[in-house]
Scaffold this motif. Structure first.
Motif, short mmCIF file in Angstrom:
data_model
loop_
_atom_site.label_atom_id
_atom_site.label_comp_id
_atom_site.label_asym_id
_atom_site.label_seq_id
_atom_site.Cartn_x
_atom_site.Cartn_y
_atom_site.Cartn_z
N ASN A 159 0.80 -1.22 0.00
CA ASN A 159 0.00 0.00 0.00
C ASN A 159 0.84 1.27 0.00
O ASN A 159 0.32 2.36 0.18
CB ASN A 159 -0.98 0.00 1.18
N GLU B 100 -5.27 -0.45 -1.82
CA GLU B 100 -5.20 -0.11 -0.40
C GLU B 100 -4.27 1.08 -0.27
O GLU B 100 -3.17 1.06 -0.80
CB GLU B 100 -4.64 -1.32 0.36
N MET C 203 -11.99 3.91 9.18
CA MET C 203 -12.00 4.54 10.49
C MET C 203 -10.81 5.47 10.62
O MET C 203 -9.83 5.36 9.89
CB MET C 203 -11.97 3.49 11.60
N HIS D 183 -15.12 -6.79 15.15
CA HIS D 183 -14.68 -5.62 14.38
C HIS D 183 -14.72 -5.87 12.88
O HIS D 183 -14.79 -4.93 12.10
CB HIS D 183 -13.30 -5.16 14.82
N HIS D 184 -14.67 -7.14 12.47
CA HIS D 184 -14.68 -7.40 11.04
C HIS D 184 -16.06 -7.22 10.41
O HIS D 184 -16.19 -7.19 9.18
CB HIS D 184 -14.11 -8.79 10.74
N1 LIG Z 1 -12.51 -2.03 12.37
C1 LIG Z 1 -11.47 -2.43 13.08
N2 LIG Z 1 -11.29 -2.02 14.35
C2 LIG Z 1 -10.24 -2.44 15.09
N3 LIG Z 1 -9.32 -3.29 14.64
C3 LIG Z 1 -9.43 -3.74 13.39
C4 LIG Z 1 -10.51 -3.34 12.53
N4 LIG Z 1 -10.36 -3.95 11.35
C5 LIG Z 1 -9.24 -4.72 11.44
N5 LIG Z 1 -8.69 -4.59 12.65
C6 LIG Z 1 -7.46 -5.24 13.15
O1 LIG Z 1 -6.37 -4.43 12.74
C7 LIG Z 1 -5.22 -5.23 12.45
C8 LIG Z 1 -4.72 -4.95 11.07
O2 LIG Z 1 -5.71 -5.36 10.11
P1 LIG Z 1 -5.47 -5.09 8.56
O3 LIG Z 1 -4.17 -5.70 8.20
O4 LIG Z 1 -6.67 -5.49 7.84
O5 LIG Z 1 -5.35 -3.50 8.61
P2 LIG Z 1 -4.50 -2.47 7.73
O6 LIG Z 1 -5.27 -1.20 7.87
O7 LIG Z 1 -4.27 -3.02 6.39
O8 LIG Z 1 -3.13 -2.37 8.52
P3 LIG Z 1 -1.72 -1.76 7.98
O9 LIG Z 1 -1.82 -0.28 8.21
O10 LIG Z 1 -0.73 -2.43 8.93
O11 LIG Z 1 -1.56 -2.16 6.55
C9 LIG Z 1 -5.66 -6.66 12.67
O12 LIG Z 1 -5.25 -7.01 13.95
C10 LIG Z 1 -7.17 -6.60 12.56
O13 LIG Z 1 -7.78 -7.63 13.29
#
Ligand SMILES: Nc1ncnc2c1ncn2[C@@H]1O[C@H](COP(=O)(O)OP(=O)(O)OP(=O)(O)O)[C@@H](O)[C@H]1O
Ligand SMILES: [Mg+2]
Length: 470
Positions: free
Chosen positions: A146, A168, A193, A292-293
């Motif tokens: 990303n 992403e 978020m 949260h998913h």
């Molecule tokens: N809505 C949410 N609220 C809180 N935690 C979440 C939420 N969605 C995903 N997570 C958690 O956040 C962590 C990272 O998830 P994910 O890899 O999908 O996020 P990302 O935004 O791509 O992260 P990164 O910035 O590291 O690329 C995981 O532990 C996941 O369970």
């Protein structure tokens, strides 16, 4: 994938063309683009990126051996292949992505979705890609590609047959999302978020708001912003969408949402809820662990239905997914000792979500164990955010808190300070020591969460525990 003459490529990259091996400016290059010489295929474009540990210019020869048709370089390296010399290869990669995506857009029916947010980007990207793959060829990033290199490399995989590009967008600095999303001007922008993740690099949540809203500003006129109705900071982006001539689709759990989830039930085998879109309500049984998913699934459904996918198809495809991505709430071990490896990364929000999930999926006769490492990238907020995690763990009455690594020591001390007994919270300087302890400590009925930031590396401890208790 690209299909361009050397002359057009060189012009678009503001580069200087050095021809070799019988090539002319009209020679057409048709192939995939990569910065990793080991992944170059015949006819491909090798991008020689100067890196932190090594310099891509050293691998031009290796790329040529694998059949590279042209290399993008900052200085001429090898006479065996045509090269486009540019001032900055990362900027050139962006220019190339912009050109290729614009070309495909004018010829085909490509629709582009960008996803940003402090947490859940990769998860939502995977959920949405699974839905859209059922409609037609979909390009989405590998793993968490990303950044300023990964995002354009992903964009460069589109062809005339591609119907959807799901990107992403993470931000390590203000302006990064504007720049990357600006390359493709998405049709749809999803903002999940605005939280504390990576906040240290920005100086707080208001700056994070500004960074995430860059995606909405980058949408093409007539586009759609898919916004979290339950997050007031995300909701505050609606006027920005209006300024861009874009409409808003709201997702969330409250009544304000147009794509709404309710009656959420969380268990160790997944999460169920009801999803309502445009008057139609259907049950969703997500196998991905954690409440949260649900929001990530609703965001994916909102984007997909905006692209015309019927709700029933969205749900059918989401139900085929058993894990969001490796190391994200990944169930390991066995029914006797369950390990949840969520140590790909950690922010205050994802830490809280993971701890709450642990509490929700642990039965009355079972024991919660939280194996926690440091959350990085929090800058000046680090201390208080680690205190808050300790407070939550104690409040959730987690009877065994195993803190790993010197950077997380404050979490341990804080847990003791919050009233955790000596033997309830334990500290180990290294993952190896924690592993030895857990090997003798864990017993049938234990539900074990392993969570830390990437830098703390507990994902490997999670994998080892998963193997030992499978
Ligand atoms: N809505 C949410 N609220 C809180 N935690 C979440 C939420 N969605 C995903 N997570 C958690 O956040 C962590 C990272 O998830 P994910 O890899 O999908 O996020 P990302 O935004 O791509 O992260 P990164 O910035 O590291 O690329 C995981 O532990 C996941 O369970
Ligand atoms: Mg990610």
């Amino acid at each position: 994938m690209i299909h361009l003459t050397l002359a057009r490529m060189s012009e678009a990259l503001h580069g200087e063309l050095h021809l070799a091996g019988g090539d002319t400016p009209d020679t057409i290059v048709s192939g995939a683009v990569d910065t990793d010489s080991r992944l170059i295929e015949a006819g491909g474009v090798f991008v020689a990126k100067p890196g932190e540990t090594t310099d891509g210019h050293r691998f031009v020869g290796a790329a040529v051996e694998r059949g590279a048709a042209v290399a993008i370089v900052e200085h001429v390296v090898d006479d065996a292949v045509s090269q486009i010399v540019v001032a900055d290869v990362v900027a050139a990669l962006a220019d190339l992505a912009r050109l290729v995506v614009a070309d495909v857009r004018t010829r085909g029916s490509l629709r582009i979705v960008g996803i940003t947010g402090s947490n859940g980007k990769t998860t939502t990207k995977n959920l949405l890609a699974r839905i859209l793959e059922g409609e037609g060829e979909t390009v989405s990033p590998k793993a968490s590609f990303n950044n300023e290199v990964g995002a354009p490399l992903t964009m460069l995989r589109v062809t005339d047959d591609t119907r959807f590009l799901v990107s992403e967008f993470g931000a390590s600095a203000p302006g990064e999302i504007a720049r990357l999303a600006g390359l493709v001007k998405p049709d749809i922008g999803v903002v999940l978020m605005v939280g504390m993740a990576h906040a240290g690099g920005f100086g707080g949540i208001e700056a994070t708001f500004a960074a995430k809203s860059e995606l909405v500003r980058a949408l093409r006129p007539g586009g759609i912003a898919v916004l979290n109705a339950d997050d007031s900071r995300v909701a505050a982006m609606a006027p920005i969408a209006a300024e861009q001539g874009c409409s808003v689709v709201w997702f969330g759990r409250g009544d304000a949402a147009e794509v709404r989830g309710d009656e959420v039930v969380v268990s160790a085998s997944g999460t169920t809820c009801r999803v309502t879109v445009a008057g139609e309500t259907l049950p969703l049984r997500l196998r991905v662990l954690g409440e949260h998913h649900v929001m990530n699934a609703l965001a994916a459904i909102a984007a997909a239905t905006a692209l015309g996918v019927p709700l029933a198809d969205c749900i059918e495809r989401l139900e085929t997914i058993d894990i969001a991505e490796r190391w994200r709430m990944q169930p390991l071990g066995s029914d006797r000792v369950r390990i949840i490896n969520d140590a790909y990364n950690a922010s205050p929000d994802s830490m809280a979500a993971a701890l709450r999930t642990l509490a929700q999926i642990t039965g009355p006769d079972e024991r919660m164990v939280a194996v926690l490492g440091a959350m990085s990238e929090l800058g000046e907020f680090s201390g208080e955010e680690h205190d808050r995690v300790a407070e939550l763990a104690v409040r959730l009455r987690i009877p065994r808190i195993v803190v790993v690594g010197a950077d997380a020591r404050r979490l341990f001390i804080s847990a003791i300070g919050q009233g955790s007994w000596d033997d309830e919270a334990v500290f180990f300087a290294s993952a190896d020591e924690a592993y030895d302890y857990l090997l003798s400590e864990l017993r049938d009925g234990d539900r074990v969460l392993v969570k830390s930031s990437n830098a703390a590396g507990l994902r490997f401890l999670g994998d080892r525990l998963g193997e030992s208790f499978s």
